[in-house]
Write an enzyme that holds these catalytic residues in place. Structure first.
Site: not given
Ligand code: 5GP
Length: 123
Positions: A33-34, A91, A99-100, A104, A106
Site C-alpha cells: 500500500d502506498i 472495504n 476508496e478504489v 481488494h 488489505h
Molecule cells: P480502500 O479504502 O479502497 O479499501 O483502500 C484503498 C487503498 O489503496 C488505500 O489504503 C490507499 O492507500 C491505497 N492506494 C491508493 N492509491 C494507491 C496507489 O497508487 N498505489 C498503491 N500502492 N496503493 C494505493
C-alpha cells in the site's frame, strides 16, 4: 456500479503506473500500500475487473474466487505473518469507506494490531 477502467488499480494491473510488487500469479497481483497503516500493509487484487467484494463474490468464477483467496493466504504465509498473526480487511462501498473501485483485500501485520486499526496506529 459499472467498472471504471481508469481506476488506479486497473492502471497498476496494466502496468501504466508502478507498484511495489510482492506477488503475482494467474489470479492476483499483490503490492505494498502506498500509505501504509501498519508495518506490513499489502493489497491483494484480482486480475479480473471487479468493482467490489459484492461484485466479485456475485460474478467471478469459482476458479477466480478460489485463486484469489488462496493467494491472500499464501502472501501472508510468505511474509511470515501467520505465527505472529495478521489482519485482513475489505472495504465495500460508501459505508465501507472503499476508496478504489477495484476489489481488494488489505493484509495488515508486523505489530500487535489491537481490536481496531487506524492510520494513527502505525507507530
Ligand atoms: P480502500 O479504502 O479502497 O479499501 O483502500 C484503498 C487503498 O489503496 C488505500 O489504503 C490507499 O492507500 C491505497 N492506494 C491508493 N492509491 C494507491 C496507489 O497508487 N498505489 C498503491 N500502492 N496503493 C494505493
Amino acid at each position: 456500479m459499472a467498472y471504471d477502467t481508469d481506476n488506479i488499480f486497473a492502471k497498476i494491473l496494466r502496468g501504466e503506473i508502478p507498484c511495489d510488487k510482492i506477488y503475482e500469479d494467474d489470479w492476483v497481483l499483490a503490492f505494498n500500500d502506498i500509505a501504509p497503516a501498519a508495518p506490513v500493509h499489502v493489497l491483494v487484487i484480482p486480475k479480473g475487473a471487479y468493482v467490489s467484494m459484492d461484485d466479485f463474490t456475485a460474478t467471478a468464477s469459482d476458479a477466480e474466487i478460489v485463486g484469489f483467496y488462496k493467494a491472500v493466504g499464501k502472501v501472508a504465509r510468505d511474509l511470515s505473518l501467520v505465527e505472529p498473526g495478521y489482519r485482513t480487511l475489505n472495504n465495500t462501498g460508501v459505508h465501507g469507506g472503499q476508496e478504489v473501485p477495484h476489489f481488494h483485500v488489505h493484509i495488515f501485520g508486523g505489530k500487535p494490531l489491537g481490536p481496531m486499526l487506524t492510520r494513527s496506529s502505525f507507530r
